[in-house]
Design an enzyme around this catalytic site. Structure first.
Site, PDB file in Angstrom:
ATOM      1  N   TYR A 154       0.862  -1.185   0.000  1.00 32.79           N
ATOM      2  CA  TYR A 154       0.000   0.000   0.000  1.00 32.79           C
ATOM      3  C   TYR A 154       0.890   1.225   0.000  1.00 32.79           C
ATOM      4  CZ  TYR A 154      -3.705   3.137   1.762  1.00 32.79           C
ATOM      5  OH  TYR A 154      -4.616   4.147   1.940  1.00 32.79           O
ATOM      6  N   TYR A 213     -11.653  -4.989   7.464  1.00 31.28           N
ATOM      7  CA  TYR A 213     -10.332  -4.566   7.931  1.00 31.28           C
ATOM      8  C   TYR A 213     -10.432  -3.438   8.956  1.00 31.28           C
ATOM      9  CZ  TYR A 213      -5.776  -2.438   8.148  1.00 31.28           C
ATOM     10  OH  TYR A 213      -4.613  -1.926   8.634  1.00 31.28           O
ATOM     11  N   HIS A 214     -11.110  -2.370   8.545  1.00 28.80           N
ATOM     12  CA  HIS A 214     -11.132  -1.162   9.374  1.00 28.80           C
ATOM     13  C   HIS A 214     -11.983  -1.326  10.614  1.00 28.80           C
ATOM     14  CE1 HIS A 214     -10.470  -0.402   5.125  1.00 28.80           C
ATOM     15  NE2 HIS A 214      -9.540   0.409   5.536  1.00 28.80           N
ATOM     16  N   LYS A 240     -10.583  16.768  16.540  1.00 33.00           N
ATOM     17  CA  LYS A 240      -9.897  16.102  15.438  1.00 33.00           C
ATOM     18  C   LYS A 240      -9.831  17.061  14.256  1.00 33.00           C
ATOM     19  CE  LYS A 240      -9.401  12.096  13.854  1.00 33.00           C
ATOM     20  NZ  LYS A 240      -7.981  11.986  14.173  1.00 33.00           N
ATOM     21  N   ASP A 286      -8.168  13.822   8.524  1.00 36.69           N
ATOM     22  CA  ASP A 286      -7.962  12.474   9.043  1.00 36.69           C
ATOM     23  C   ASP A 286      -9.192  11.975   9.784  1.00 36.69           C
ATOM     24  OD1 ASP A 286      -6.920  10.170  10.300  1.00 36.69           O
ATOM     25  OD2 ASP A 286      -6.287  11.395  12.002  1.00 36.69           O
ATOM     26  N   HIS A 329      -9.418   8.883  11.302  1.00 37.01           N
ATOM     27  CA  HIS A 329      -9.139   7.797  12.249  1.00 37.01           C
ATOM     28  C   HIS A 329      -9.423   8.295  13.653  1.00 37.01           C
ATOM     29  CE1 HIS A 329      -6.942   6.418   8.690  1.00 37.01           C
ATOM     30  NE2 HIS A 329      -7.211   5.218   9.147  1.00 37.01           N
TER      31      HIS A 329
END
Lengths: 665, 327
Positions: free
Chosen positions: A17, A171-172, A536, A540, A542
């Site tokens: 990646y 995945y996440h 935040k 981003d 996350h």
């Protein structure tokens, strides 16, 4: 070397990646990686590209070229694949909200290379549902997002038959704290939501529908509990097979196969003693390769130093070599399935299937995955699981070598180099990208741009497939921001539930009780309860870290103001003032912390709130940490700060110090 | 304002708040939240000055929005804010969230600011925790609303309410708007049983849900008598959708009509004075208990006295307080 006459299976696709700085720099990296034996490409786009902003948009500041490559228009896409024949390449693109647009650019770039789009092979991630739960690069509300996903699927099934139009991602979810059961349940529930939407859209004739099902692939995670993870993948295969047969009547076994790619777990990678991540990654790779019947189709491995900062080419090469050693040197690919018939494995698989079915039932009762996301149910479940994980690490019930046990270490030669063992993106990259973008805009045929955007708007407001006008836009020189702006205008923007309003009923530990008392008394000394703003900034998405801090802060007795992701520095400064907070805690994982912190400090000073102390958490290299402290940031937390009570105590100390109170006893 | 710094000068703070300076507003709200004795003295002066200088406060509206969890109050608040901003009205919001009775902590504000304009000086949101006060709002809410009232055209208090909690917000706002959740019979039962004080405006949100919203609408209309009994105000029952954006303009019109009704009936001033009196009594009871109130002649006497007392009620509060303390 074993007997060469033995029939070996073909290895999986090996990818890394990657992408950074600019299309040109990333192109060089890709060509080097292919020379090193990588068999496919996996494109990482930067956050402005993923969230639909041009590189010169104010929200893109500090983010251009950081976590991936910026692609503003067809020129960037062409440069990205220069001298890489797209007709022969297998390209995976991690792109979601803007997936139709990036695929359109890819198709247009292929056409300009003289490649017939029907020959293209690759994958668009195109799973926005999980973006609402983790990762956060969604733009539009769920309903139009599902429609865009559906359009892309319908288009590729008819026009680019070898394309994997969507990679349903569990995945996440694991990165956000999901247990194996939750991964199974939510990924399969998402797949149902998408397939139902494609079926109901009427874009696909009934007899072609099994072909759609056959094109659905998954992107899964593999954590360190590799036996359970292997069982999870066997469970995935079995549940998918049954599901598509029962729900969609797919009879052809080949079309019922659970096809998946994988990136192994990043959540469990540690900043402390980061060399240990190498064995973690290798063991996790075993989880997705060991069982032939549940083996991954494509694998990409994180680099050992991901928790420290951006990996360098050498780090990525190391990750690729791990795959090559397993596939080429070991005898793994010479055997049939090693686990078939094992009663231990079978029992575990059954246990996972039972648990997953129960959770899928709860989702179905709420009207399906889209509704369960909108109501906040799924997010709350994930935050809850993640909170349990953090508690277990804190208490030592979950042992992590080098983190909460065996912390003592010799100095690592890996991180002591002049670059501290990580990649630094050239700070000039952003400005160069902006200059090039503005030059591109100046010379394009504005009339063609307007026509193409009008066609896009018309498809978006009506029910025409979004892909053909998007490809028209790509050729006309429309930019990523312009394409997205039309759709923002038509569909509106969305804000997902944060999921932090969970009850954490466990008995508080002694440390937490003591902390509560100190938070309370400090509040009394300062006249009112202590308030924190958790912010935040930037693009981003996350948000796990911010969410866990918010939950822990509440449990420690702070009043927490948390307003979710993607806030501008001005919004954060204003919120801090309006809410009268005692401290601002920022969370940034995209590498844009230097720019964002400076902007927030400036905004705070501008509105007369410069005295509110600021702390930050994220993936922050040591050099930057030093500089941030010099700029007045009161504390910097990195992945090695795993003890959340200690973080809270530190925050309390900062508040006391900033208000002229004596240090705690 | 912090331990190391002196408290702000209430006189100049009052002037800055009235002038709409955001930093002053924030610091005034912090002051009103501050429980230290010196802060309380400053706060009383601040409130007295604001009241004295705010002759125009009759043009400001104080609106309460309440209803059960999940009824979409935050979305509705955000939708109303957009309409008011389009009409050129500035808006201050006090958003009240429940807090954890055990840790004292709370999660706040996860709702409003992002849904409204980002860099708009005409909007100011302060979130508040209930802070475990039994039966409703913490004592700071009402004085904070007075600061907001001095600075904005519209001040809105949003609270989660089930059952008796609504009583609290209706006991401090000019206009109370109750938001009902379609399909939930609770509000209707509360209304019928007299637990839910009849609001001035009833709203059924989520009309995009269709039949279930329409049914709730007609049930509420039936459960409600037609009159509120305040100068002949007929309680409107409206159907809106905060997410789709339908019915919001009409709701804003109705809220304004109620304000005009209060002015026309000359009820606004009297009502606000009554609320102030009630707050003072509540606060005195909180500090000195029922026994303290008895020493001052009892609640009813006190309320009557306060209602006619011409001087500033905040100063009056300090007088009463010191009278009790000296006993």
């Amino acid at each position: 070397m074993s007997d060469t006459s033995v029939q070996r299976d073909r290895p999986w696709l090996m990818r890394t990646y990657s992408g950074h700085s600019s299309a040109k720099a990333s192109n060089e990296l890709y060509r080097t990686n292919l020379r090193k034996g990588q068999t496919g490409l996996s494109v990482a786009f930067d956050l402005p590209t993923q969230t639909g902003y041009d590189s010169d948009h104010p929200l893109a500041r500090g983010e251009v070229g950081k976590v991936g490559v910026p692609v503003d228009h067809i020129g960037d896409m062409e440069a990205l694949f220069e001298q890489i024949p797209l007709g022969q390449m297998n390209t995976s693109m991690t792109i979601n909200a803007t997936a139709p647009w990036l695929l359109a650019l890819y198709v247009a770039a292929a056409e300009r290379q003289g490649v017939d789009p029907s020959q293209l092979q690759g994958t668009t991630q195109n799973d926005v549902l999980k973006e609402y739960l983790s990762r956060g690069t969604y733009i539009f509300p769920p309903e139009p997002s599902v429609r865009l996903t559906t359009d892309l699927i319908a288009y590729t099934v008819q026009n680019i038959p070898k394309w994997n139009p969507t990679n349903i991602c569990s995945y996440h979810l694991q990165e956000a704290g999901a247990t194996p059961t939750q991964e199974l349940a939510y990924a399969l529930s998402s797949a149902i939501a998408i397939l139902d939407a494609v079926r109901d859209s009427g874009q696909i004739p009934e007899e072609r529908f099994p072909a759609v099902v056959g094109r659905i692939s998954f992107f899964v995670n593999a954590g360190i509990r590799f036996v359970e993870e292997t069982c999870k993948l066997r469970a995935f295969g079995r549940m998918w097979d049954e599901l598509v047969q029962e729900r969609y009547g797919v009879e052809e076994p080949k079309l019922r196969r659970f096809r998946y790619g994988v990136q192994v777990n990043s959540l469990g990678l540690t900043e402390s003693q980061p060399e240990n991540n190498v064995q973690r990654i290798v063991l996790e790779m075993l989880a997705v390769t060991l069982s032939k019947n549940a083996r991954a189709r494509a694998i990409q491995l994180p680099a050992w130093n991901e928790a420290l900062g951006l990996p360098r080419p050498w780090d990525q090469q190391w990750a690729l070599r791990m795959q090559q050693v397993l596939a080429l040197e070991t005898d793994l690919l010479e055997y049939g399935d090693l686990l078939d018939g094992s009663p231990v494995v079978e029992a575990k698989v059954q246990e996972l299937i039972t648990g997953a079915r129960e959770e899928m039932q709860r989702v179905a009762e709420q009207g399906g995955m889209v509704h369960a996301i909108e109501s906040g149910h799924v997010k709350r479940e994930l935050v809850q699981s993640h909170t349990r994980r953090m508690r277990a690490i804190e208490s030592g019930d979950l042992e992590i070598v080098g983190v909460n046990c065996f912390q003592e270490t010799a100095e690592s030669p890996l991180t002591s180099g002049t670059d501290s063992g990580i990649m630094k993106v050239d700070p000039r990259a952003e400005q160069e990208q902006i200059t090039a973008l503005q030059a591109f805009r100046a010379v394009r045929d504005q009339e063609q741009v307007e026509l193409a955007l009008a066609a896009l708007r018309s498809a978006a407001t009506g029910d025409g497939n979004i892909m053909p006008p998007s490809i028209q836009c790509a050729h006309a020189g429309v930019t990523t921001g312009e394409w997205s702006e039309v759709l923002r205008d038509v569909f509106g923007e969305y804000r997902a539930p944060t999921g932090i309003d969970i009850a954490t009923g466990d008995r508080p530990s002694e440390a937490l009780q003591q902390l509560r008392e100190q938070v309370r008394t400090t509040g009394e000394e300062l006249g009112r309860p202590l308030r924190l703003l958790i912010g935040k900034p930037g693009l981003d998405g996350h948000s796990n870290g911010a969410e866990q801090i918010a939950v822990k802060g509440r449990d420690a007795g702070f009043e927490i103001v948390y307003e979710g992701i993607r806030l501008t520095p001005a919004q954060i400064a204003r919120a801090a003032q309006e809410e009268g907070v005692h401290l601002i805690g920022l969370s940034v994982l995209s590498g844009s912390h230097m720019e964002l912190v400076a902007d927030i400090q400036l905004e705070l000073a501008n509105i007369g709130a410069g005295d509110v102390p600021v702390v930050i958490g994220g993936i922050i290299p040591e050099d930057d940490e030093r500089q941030l402290r010099e700029q007045g940031v009161q504390a910097v937390f990195t992945p090695k700060d795993h003890d959340m009570n200690a973080i809270m105590a530190n925050i309390l100390d900062v508040i006391r110090h900033s208000n002229g109170l004596e240090a705690r006893d | 304002m912090t331990a190391g710094h002196p408290f702000p000068d209430p006189e100049s703070l009052a002037a800055d708040v009235t002038a709409g300076r955001r930093a002053a507003l924030a610091s005034a709200l912090n002051l009103l939240d501050d429980r230290r004795p010196e802060a309380r003295r400053c706060a009383s002066i601040l409130l007295a000055r604001l009241q004295g200088s705010a002759t125009g406060m009759e043009n400001s509206r104080l609106i309460g929005i309440t209803g059960p969890p999940g009824a979409g109050k935050s979305s509705l608040t955000a939708a109303l804010m957009r309409v008011w901003r389009q009409r050129g009205l500035s808006v201050g919001v006090l958003a009240v969230d429940p807090s954890s009775p055990i840790s004292g902590g709370a999660l706040l504000g996860d709702r409003l600011r992002m849904k409204t304009s980002h860099d708009d000086d005409g909007v100011f949101v302060r979130s508040l925790a209930c802070r475990g006060e039994f039966g409703g709002l913490s004592a700071e809410v009402w004085p904070m609303s007075q600061v907001m009232l001095a600075a904005f055209d519209i001040t809105l208090i949003e609270t989660v309410g089930v059952g008796q909690r609504e009583v609290d917000v209706s006991g401090m706002c000019d206009t109370t708007c109750f938001v009902a959740q379609p399909g939930s019979g609770d509000s209707i039962q509360f209304l019928k049983a007299g637990i839910l004080e009849v609001p001035h405006v009833l709203v059924v949100n989520k009309e995009d849900m269709g039949a279930v919203a329409r049914r709730t609408l007609s049930e509420l209309s039936a459960a409600l008598g037609r009159e509120h009994g305040e100068g002949g105000w007929e309680v409107p029952v409206l159907s809106v959708s905060a997410t789709v954006g339908t019915g919001i303009e009409v709701l804003a019109d109705v809220l304004e009509a109620h304000h005009q009704h209060l002015l026309a009936m000359d009820m606004l001033r009297e009502r606000r004075r009554g609320y102030q009196a009630a707050w003072i009594v509540k606060r005195l009871r909180g500090e000195f208990g029922s026994h303290g109130l008895e020493q001052l002649g009892g609640e009813q006497v006190l309320l009557r006295e306060l209602a006619v007392e011409p001087t500033s009620l905040y100063e009056q509060y300090e007088v009463l307080r010191s009278r009790l303390l000296s006993k």
